[in-house]
Design a protein around this motif. Structure first.
Motif, short mmCIF file in Angstrom:
data_model
loop_
_atom_site.label_atom_id
_atom_site.label_comp_id
_atom_site.label_asym_id
_atom_site.label_seq_id
_atom_site.Cartn_x
_atom_site.Cartn_y
_atom_site.Cartn_z
N GLY A 1 12.06 -5.80 10.32
CA GLY A 1 10.96 -7.07 8.95
C GLY A 1 10.23 -6.15 7.55
N THR A 2 9.89 -5.05 8.10
CA THR A 2 8.56 -4.81 7.43
C THR A 2 9.48 -4.13 5.81
N CYS A 3 10.88 -4.15 6.40
CA CYS A 3 11.71 -3.23 5.28
C CYS A 3 10.44 -2.06 4.37
N SER A 4 10.75 -1.09 4.94
CA SER A 4 9.50 -0.33 4.78
C SER A 4 10.53 1.38 4.23
N PRO A 5 11.34 1.66 3.73
CA PRO A 5 11.86 2.97 2.76
C PRO A 5 10.98 3.82 1.97
N GLY A 6 11.49 4.58 1.83
CA GLY A 6 10.50 5.50 0.53
C GLY A 6 10.60 5.16 -0.57
N PHE A 7 9.62 5.64 -1.74
CA PHE A 7 9.73 5.28 -2.57
C PHE A 7 9.31 6.43 -4.37
N VAL A 8 10.17 6.42 -5.18
CA VAL A 8 9.20 7.36 -6.16
C VAL A 8 8.38 6.40 -6.83
N LEU A 9 7.48 6.58 -6.74
CA LEU A 9 6.86 5.64 -7.40
C LEU A 9 5.45 5.65 -8.94
N GLN B 1 5.04 10.33 -4.96
CA GLN B 1 6.83 10.40 -4.46
C GLN B 1 5.75 9.54 -3.05
N ALA B 2 6.25 8.41 -2.74
CA ALA B 2 5.42 8.07 -1.03
C ALA B 2 6.91 7.50 -0.15
N PRO B 3 6.98 9.01 0.75
CA PRO B 3 7.92 8.72 1.74
C PRO B 3 7.61 6.79 2.76
N SER C 1 0.83 -1.58 0.31
CA SER C 1 -0.14 0.37 -0.07
C SER C 1 1.34 1.37 0.02
N ALA C 2 1.01 1.86 -1.10
CA ALA C 2 1.56 3.50 -0.84
C ALA C 2 -0.06 4.51 -0.39
N THR C 3 -0.04 4.69 0.95
CA THR C 3 -0.94 5.71 0.69
C THR C 3 -0.31 7.09 1.26
N THR C 4 0.47 7.26 2.55
CA THR C 4 1.04 8.61 2.64
C THR C 4 1.82 8.72 1.61
N GLU C 5 2.09 10.55 1.73
CA GLU C 5 2.69 11.27 0.09
C GLU C 5 3.73 12.17 0.79
N VAL C 6 4.45 12.37 0.59
CA VAL C 6 5.45 13.43 0.80
C VAL C 6 4.72 14.82 0.18
N LEU D 1 9.15 1.48 -9.68
CA LEU D 1 9.80 2.27 -8.64
C LEU D 1 11.23 2.72 -7.62
N GLU D 2 10.93 3.02 -7.25
CA GLU D 2 12.68 3.26 -7.59
C GLU D 2 12.54 4.14 -6.12
N GLN D 3 13.99 3.45 -5.32
CA GLN D 3 13.67 3.46 -2.91
C GLN D 3 14.62 4.47 -3.05
N VAL D 4 13.78 5.74 -2.35
CA VAL D 4 14.67 6.13 -1.45
C VAL D 4 15.19 6.12 -0.58
N GLY D 5 16.91 6.07 0.15
CA GLY D 5 16.81 5.69 2.10
C GLY D 5 16.79 4.56 1.90
N GLU D 6 17.09 3.99 3.46
CA GLU D 6 16.83 2.41 3.27
C GLU D 6 16.19 3.06 4.16
N TRP D 7 15.84 1.70 5.68
CA TRP D 7 14.73 1.41 6.37
C TRP D 7 15.48 0.74 7.36
N ASN D 8 15.71 1.61 8.31
CA ASN D 8 16.74 1.12 9.18
C ASN D 8 16.55 1.56 10.93
#
Lengths: 79, 397
Positions: free
Chosen positions: B214-222, B161-163, B131-136, B201-208
């Motif tokens: 384990g949900t691996c939730s970085p941002g993406f440009v979709l 632009q999904a954070p 799901s991509a509900t939140t947005e920059v 999908l272009e990943q933006v940043g990392e999920w740390n």
């Protein structure tokens, strides 16, 4: 009555368009009214017409257009 | 027609036996998710073995109606399965919960032929939906969108632009909120099924992150395009009120209950071990365990009754979009996310330093870190502000 409804919408509806540019069947939610704004519209209508909407009327369809709001207000003032 | 209420579950002592979906999820939780949980957490890696095990038993489409090939399970059954999964690996359970939320939206609001066919394919291939509900640019308000979907010649295009997109890199499709058109206000949203090969999908940043690693939730440009029938039939405002929000709050609460249950398991074992050392002397922590068990029971009963409440109203548009129901589902999220921290914290006091250690059988470090995420994902203060507003007009009926 429509005049008062339009005044309330202009003050609280946060519409993306001029309230005088829409007709009575225009979808207010599609015109930018958020659910948050619709609560303020309800409160202002209750104050303006000295009514209290019943629970069953507190739903999106009651507030989706000027015509539906008018019907709702009429129902509450006649009861 | 709707799988969500097709299988009403009665509150009976042998519920676990009568609920095959939950039983199968619980078996996978113990056999597959539990052994991998610490590694998933430490490496911040996707729990692929757990998802694969659920896929192999068709459990990712448990909530798809039987006539479309699914298992026709209700939310109570999935809720119970998520308690079991959350008890072993909260990251796995969060991925599965988020996936089922998307499935529920498609089942209940995707009526056109393309979307029905997609559900049939989802059963066959056990697609994982994100799901991509939140947005920059929207300040965390999921009920407004900056991006707009362009529809032309029966085709759609959207760029967002999904954070955060949880497990975005691992999903087979993503449901994306967007303004209905370039002319629409921010609040007039639709939900669009975006999938390969026309999903980039272009990943933006990392999920740390502290927890739910384990949900691996970085941002993406979709960016996505496709057949315009990929746009769900109902407006997002209805989808959100009637399905996404209540289902999300129930399923999240279920896995948080799983975290609390795991903590209580450890606290109980700790106190019992103490009691065995000195039979006849009630351990000091036993009283706190009794208090915490009562707190846990409140939590469990609240989640169970919320699932039943949803099943009762789900197919009634009037009741499922009523103010009272919205307030109740918001309150559930806030209460559950608070209770999970309370239970884990109490269990830490019961187990003492054994829980503070990052190793050993009574460690509660992962549980504490995961539990802290609950009040932040859709911030409790935002939800309470929403309820405060609704209560200005609610009549208490």
């Amino acid at each position: 009555m429509d005049e008062t409804i339009r005044t309330v919408l202009a003050e609280h509806g946060k519409l993306a368009v001029d309230v005088n540019s829409i007709d009575e069947h225009t979808d207010l939610f599609a015109s930018g009214m958020t659910s948050h704004a619709s609560v303020n519209v309800m409160l202002a209508l209750e104050d303006a017409f000295d009514i209290e909407f019943s629970e069953s009327m507190l739903k999106k369809s009651t507030f989706e257009s000027i015509a539906s709001i008018r019907a709702g207000v009429l129902e509450m003032t006649s009861s | 027609m709707h799988g969500i209420i097709e299988t009403p579950l009665e509150a009976e002592p042998d519920r676990a036996v009568r609920n095959p979906v939950a039983r199968r999820m619980a078996a996978i939780a113990e056999e597959v998710a539990a052994p991998a949980a610490d590694d998933v957490d430490q490496q911040g890696r996707f729990p692929s073995e757990t998802i694969a095990a659920l896929q192999s038993e068709g459990l990712l489409t448990a909530m798809v109606p039987v006539e479309l090939g699914g298992l026709g399970a209700g939310i109570s059954e999935v809720s119970e399965g998520l308690v079991a999964l959350g008890r072993q690996c909260a990251s796995s359970a969060m991925v599965v919960a988020m996936h089922h939320i998307q499935v529920a939206c498609l089942v209940r609001h995707g009526r056109n032929e393309l979307l029905s066919d997609y559900l049939v394919d989802a059963v066959a291939h056990q697609y994982l939906l994100a799901s991509a509900t939140t947005e920059v640019g929207t300040g965390g308000d999921v009920r407004s969108s900056v991006c707009a979907v362009d529809v032309e010649g029966g085709r759609f295009h959207v760029k967002k632009q999904a954070p955060v997109i949880s497990y975005g890199s691992f999903a087979d499709a993503i449901l994306v909120t967007s303004r209905r058109s370039a002319d629409s206000p921010e609040s007039d949203q639709v939900l669009v099924l975006c999938r390969p090969p026309e999903l980039r999908l272009e990943q933006v940043g990392e999920w740390n992150a502290l927890g739910f690693r384990g949900t691996c939730s970085p941002g993406f440009v979709l960016e996505a395009s496709g057949d315009a029938r990929s746009i769900l039939d109902d407006p997002y405002s209805d989808i959100s009120t009637r399905t996404m929000l209540p289902v999300a709050h129930i399923l999240w609460s279920s896995l948080w209950l799983g975290i609390a249950t795991a903590a209580l398991d450890r606290a109980r074992r700790f106190v019992q071990a103490e009691a065995r050392k000195r039979p006849g002397t009630t351990p000091t922590a036993a009283m706190r365990l009794a208090d915490t068990a009562a707190l846990h029971q409140q939590f469990a009963d609240m989640v169970h009754s919320a699932a039943l409440r949803y099943e009762e109203v789900a197919d009634d548009p009037e009741r499922s979009s009523s103010l009272g129901f919205a307030i109740a589902m918001n309150s559930l999220k806030v209460s559950a996310s608070t209770l999970v921290v309370d239970v884990v914290r109490q269990c830490m006091v019961i187990c003492g330093l054994a829980s503070y250690r990052l190793d050993g059988p009574f460690s509660l470090g992962r549980h504490l870190r995961d539990s802290m995420g609950a009040s932040l994902m859709v911030n409790n203060d935002r939800i309470m502000a929403n309820n405060a507003q609704l209560l200005l007009v609610h009549r208490g009926e």
